[in-house]
Design an enzyme around this catalytic site. Structure first.
Site, PDB file in Angstrom:
ATOM      1  CG  ASP A 298     132.802 137.411  72.131  1.00 17.07           C
ATOM      2  OD1 ASP A 298     133.334 137.282  71.019  1.00 17.07           O
ATOM      3  OD2 ASP A 298     133.030 136.662  73.100  1.00 17.07           O
TER       4      ASP A 298
ATOM      5  CB  VAL B 127     125.026 135.628  71.832  1.00 14.37           C
ATOM      6  CG1 VAL B 127     125.445 137.078  71.908  1.00 14.37           C
ATOM      7  CG2 VAL B 127     124.600 135.257  70.415  1.00 14.37           C
TER       8      VAL B 127
ATOM      9  CD  GLU C  45     131.839 135.522  67.713  1.00  8.14           C
ATOM     10  OE1 GLU C  45     132.756 134.916  67.122  1.00  8.14           O
ATOM     11  OE2 GLU C  45     131.952 135.963  68.876  1.00  8.14           O
TER      12      GLU C  45
ATOM     13  CG  ASP D  60     137.568 135.558  66.497  1.00  9.84           C
ATOM     14  OD1 ASP D  60     138.431 135.366  67.382  1.00  9.84           O
ATOM     15  OD2 ASP D  60     136.365 135.599  66.735  1.00  9.84           O
TER      16      ASP D  60
ATOM     17  N   GLY E 294     143.903 136.595  63.815  1.00  4.68           N
ATOM     18  CA  GLY E 294     144.608 136.313  65.057  1.00  4.68           C
ATOM     19  C   GLY E 294     144.566 134.877  65.515  1.00  4.68           C
TER      20      GLY E 294
END
Length: 598
Positions: free
Chosen positions: A259, A261, A292, A381, A384
């Site tokens: 996630d 980075v 990501e 993402d 949400g």
């Protein structure tokens, strides 16, 4: 920095034998540390070099314990392999060698066969609930499930990005053995399992590292979540590298998704971690490492990582489908069709190009294989982070979404979908947590403040209608109706996914290795024609029109057409016009005149 274990001890409780466990805690700011067992026994830990405290005990798996710092503060093990209940409870010793694997010979699948289905474990009913969905996902044509983060977080409801104990599976989802059973079952269905891991920050509740290991963080560097983690320190590096190795080898996950980075403040930690993982992987086993990364650092995709989530592709497609152009979509509001063409032909849209903020973003990516990019229309993402968590079925015309879904599932890039997409689920996916007190209030107010910049939310009364992240109803409203899937089994969306994934398995899997783009032509507003040369010299062509109006095109011979998003029997008026809201997939033989043209 040498590619070897960076510290003498593995973080946490390590089983050394049937009745022997070693406890190791890096606590450089502590003067003394003890292991406090739930039965009241206290075991003093010996102070070792570089801030380590170590002790061995004849305790067995299942033993509950805490660390006591300087005789005052009792904390869970930051490398706890399991918790009794929540992040504030006792940690539990786990024996990772005791699980009887049924699919012990599983070696995984090659990356170009990946068709990824992202899930939130809690909304699917925990590890056992996810396992119940595996047969139908495999039958649909899914080849991998990707779990949103499962590291122990405060409370029972959370997206997972507020985890504070990265080694411990969330207790509300199930036990370590139940997680292994899920992975074991998935492998039995031919499904890979990927785990989303968060190595850029810790959650706000339950993290005590700053009280006895201040060196875990950099106070001169900051992220959206607070002080940056200090990856310059070998003890910190080993904490996260050891975590990655645990998921891949103790739990036998097939891959990891790292996630955000771009928030990791270290120039070479990622490469070091990838090298360590690759070195530890036995010959013949497939392990996938995905990023990501807002910085679009293409060089990392040639330094041990397989692919990156391609937000550029999603953002361009979302603007074309919905017309939305606020917030981060503003970067894609101009020349959107050309940006989509660049994505399909070269990977990233931003490859050093200047953003509207005057900042150069990204690196050239056209030399990379199409499978270096994970393409998606929706994910956790992108659904949400909307105020009300609406899905695309509520935001754009259905024929346009069918065409975009055809591109997603037929592109040589790696497709990813979000749970419920396959039957056109209308349930939202909203942001939810289970914080309490002042933190709950801060999260609630912060969530609503995020949308002040949007024209639609200038009215404060409308912002008040944004769901409270901490309300149980917000979580329940986000649960897709999996129990009602039977009524969708032969519905139009399921038929679309089934047909396209069958086509992908039959026509693309064996041809994808070594494929390359032959370029993308802009046909008109919201319309492109993309071609790829496949492994056997055939040409894969997708003609896409996300607009309502027909556009001029040079379509392949009708005998080459494999799929039309409008459905079987939909007529093409001519080979020089692509109808509105249409995606046409064609496979052109290597010896055809169209295949010779590049």
């Amino acid at each position: 920095m040498a590619d070897q274990q960076l510290v003498p001890w593995a973080h946490g409780a390590t089983r050394l034998g049937d009745d022997l466990t070693r406890f190791a805690l890096w606590a450089p700011d502590a003067k003394r540390v003890s292991v406090v067992f739930d039965d009241g026994e206290v075991l003093a830990m010996s102070a070792e070099a570089d801030g380590w405290y170590v002790a061995e005990s004849d305790c067995s798996a299942g033993t509950a314990y805490r660390y006591e710092i300087d005789g005052e503060l009792q904390v869970p093990d930051p490398a706890s392999r399991a918790q009794q209940s929540d992040v504030h409870s006792a940690s539990v010793v786990v024996d990772h060698q005791s699980y009887p694997w049924r699919q012990a010979q599983w070696q995984g699948r090659p990356w170009h066969e990946a068709v990824i289905y992202e899930v939130h474990v809690g909304l699917m009913g925990g590890f056992e609930g996810v396992a119940k969905q595996l047969p139908r996902l495999a039958a649909l044509g899914i080849t991998a499930i990707e779990l949103m983060p499962i590291a122990e977080f405060p409370g029972d409801r959370n997206w997972g990005y507020d985890g504070v104990l990265p080694y411990a599976p969330e207790h509300a989802y199930g036990t370590p053995d139940q997680l292994k059973a899920l992975i074991d079952t998935a492998h039995g269905h031919g499904l890979m399992v990927i785990l989303d891991v968060v190595y850029n920050h810790f959650g706000p509740d339950g993290n005590f590292l700053g009280q006895y290991a201040k060196g875990f963080f950099r106070h001169d560097k900051h992220t959206p979540w607070g002080d940056a983690i200090d990856f310059r320190r070998p003890q910190v590096r080993e904490f996260f590298i050891g975590n990655a190795l645990m998921w891949l080898f103790d739990y036998r996950f097939d891959g990891l998704r790292f996630d955000a980075v771009h928030a990791i403040e270290d120039p070479d930690f990622l490469q070091e971690m990838a090298r360590r993982i690759r070195k530890a992987t036995p010959s013949g086993r497939h392990i996938w490492l995905n990023l990501e990364n807002e910085h679009n650092e293409a060089h990392l995709l040639q330094q041990g990582f397989d692919a990156q989530w391609n937000d550029d592709g999603h953002n361009a497609l979302h603007v074309l489908l919905t017309g939305e152009h606020e917030a981060y979509y503003a970067e894609y509001a101009e020349d959107t069709t050309a940006k989509l063409a660049r994505c399909l032909g070269e990977g990233f849209v931003y490859q050093g190009h200047t953003t509207t903020q005057g900042v150069a973003r990204g690196e050239p990516s056209g030399h990379l294989h199409p499978s270096s990019f994970v393409l998606f229309l929706q994910n956790h993402d992108q659904i949400g982070n909307r105020a009300f968590g609406e899905r695309l079925v509520q935001l754009c015309p259905e024929p346009a979404l069918r065409a975009a879904t055809t591109l997603l599932l037929a592109s040589p890039m790696i497709p990813l979908m979000f749970m419920g997409d396959e039957w056109g689920a209308s349930e939202p996916f909203q942001f939810f947590t289970s914080f309490h007190g002042e933190l709950a209030e801060a999260v609630r107010n912060g969530r609503r403040a995020e949308f002040k910049a949007f024209n639609a939310f200038q009215d404060p009364h409308l912002r008040e209608k944004i769901p409270d992240p901490n309300a149980p109803a917000t979580f329940e409203a986000s649960r897709p109706a999996f129990e009602d899937f039977a009524k969708h089994q032969r519905g139009p969306w399921v038929e679309l996914y089934l047909h396209l994934l069958t086509l992908r398995r039959r026509e693309l899997f064996h041809r994808l290795a070594g494929s390359r783009s032959l370029g993308v032509t802009v046909l008109g507003d919201k319309a492109v024609s993309a071609k790829w040369r496949l492994r056997d010299a055939t040409v894969w062509q997708i003609d896409l029109n996300l607009g309502e109006q027909p556009v001029p095109a040079q379509l392949p011979f009708e005998t080459y057409h494999l799929f039309d998003s409008r459905g079987p029997g939909a007529p093409l008026e001519s080979s020089s016009v692509l109808p509105g809201y249409t995606a046409l997939v064609s496979l052109i033989p290597a010896d055809a005149p169209e295949a010779a043209h590049e």
